[in-house]
Design an enzyme around this catalytic site. Structure first.
Site: not given
Length: 388
Positions: A358, A174, A328
């Site tokens: 995610h 991320s 995501d």
């Protein structure tokens, strides 16, 4: 009752309730999201959402690992945690620099402790987890500089940890994937340091020009990362506030001429058609005022948005493992960067979790909040690591 006591009381109620419910895999995601957000506490004035999530993330500490030496150190004033396999090795080991996710606002050495232990154990690598400074207290480029400085320190002292200079890998998930990509780009042109062997980018966020790409539209309300939250976190990292959130979301924060200049790299046209079938609608280009652009113009810096780096730099990047998830908002950032790398002759190993969302990798063994697809994704990351 003080603030911490109130939070503990509420958490005990939540935990006792959850313990009585036979949740299956399909129920875990919304519960996990509600638990993470801490909105109730913020709405009733007990504490901010940021404070609650950070408190939650710091609650659990793991004990001694029988297979690893684990030590907390400082690299150039940056806190790091080093994981070294106890099993003897006949040769030098891989070295993995790991940057945690959390939108540059959350996350710590603790939140990714299980993941880093697993990487070190399963791949028999030396793993260095970096506790970089967080926004909004520390704005861009603080996190990037911490990750870069810690990595350079490690590369200059790798012999102390038995690491092979030809097998140094940078990894992040991320926001950590963003930082990994930025650090890789910075180090690509350094002749005074060993060349990176690879980078591992796990659902990275790589640009802030267009929050209306197909994946942002399709997954705008999918936990754990809503579209609005993705833009909010990016602004927190950039400015320490989100005063221009609406302009960023609608796309009126970057002048049209600049958007068109980067359209060769940031465009729905570069996303394969099969990823547009879930209700994507082309977005109209909007211009912006000088005042708004002045507050976000650093979005055009590759150290913040690595997707915007020039081809000459992209061509120098190491072999890359890219993991994306279908559900995501950041999926298309990964797809666009994958294309850029491949167009510039960089070898990319891409793994796409069709049933992934995610943050799923960090839930690979989180007790009842465990997802089989997260384990599948991690297995592929491990296989890539072991091949280096």
């Amino acid at each position: 009752m003080n603030q911490k006591a109130i939070i503990k009381y509420i958490l005990n109620l939540v935990n006792s309730t959850l313990g009585k419910c036979p949740y299956n895999e399909n129920h875990k995601l919304p519960i996990l999201f509600a638990f993470e957000q801490g909105k109730i506490l913020e709405n009733i004035g007990i504490c901010s959402q940021v404070s609650f999530v950070r408190y939650m993330q710091g609650r659990k500490t793991l004990g001694v690992d029988p297979k690893l030496f684990i030590k907390d150190l400082w690299f150039e004033k940056v806190p790091v945690r080093i994981y070294q396999p106890k099993v003897p090795s006949a040769s030098q080991r891989r070295g993995v620099m790991f940057f945690h996710g959390g939108g540059w606002v959350f996350g710590s050495l603790e939140t990714h402790e299980k993941l880093c232990r697993s990487i070190a154990r399963e791949s028999e690598s030396v793993v260095v987890s970096v506790g970089y400074r967080l926004a909004p207290e520390h704005k861009y480029p603080a996190a990037y500089e911490d990750c870069l400085n810690a990595t350079i320190h490690f590369m200059k002292n790798m012999e102390l940890y038995g690491v092979d200079p030809a097998r140094i890998i940078i990894c992040g998930d991320s926001a950590g994937g963003n930082l990994a990509a930025a650090v890789s780009q910075t180090l690509a042109g350094r002749s005074d340091l060993p060349k990176l062997r690879a980078q591992i980018l796990i659902y990275p966020g790589l640009q802030a020009l267009d929050f209306n790409l197909p994946s942002y539209q399709q997954n705008r309300g999918v936990p754990l990362l809503f579209r609005e939250r993705a833009a909010f976190y990016m602004l927190q990292y950039l400015n320490g506030n989100a005063s221009n959130l609406e302009e960023v979301l609608e796309g009126s924060h970057i002048p049209i001429d600049i958007k068109l200049n980067y359209r060769k790299w940031v465009s729905p046209d570069n996303i394969p058609e099969k990823f547009k079938v879930r209700g994507y609608k082309p977005h109209v280009l909007l211009d912006c005022t000088t005042e708004v652009f002045e507050t976000v113009k650093r979005f055009c810096e590759p150290n913040l948005c690595p997707l915007l780096a020039e081809d000459a730099l992209i061509q120098q990047l190491p072999e890359t493992f890219m993991l994306t998830c279908e559900y995501d908002v950041l999926r298309d950032d990964g797809l666009l960067y994958k294309k850029r790398l491949e167009d510039n002759g960089v070898r990319v190993i891409w793994y796409h979790l069709e049933d992934g969302f995610h943050g799923i990798i960090n839930s690979f063994n989180n007790d009842w909040l465990s997802f089989s697809s997260g384990k599948r994704g991690l297995d592929n990351i491990m296989n890539f690591l072991k091949s280096l």
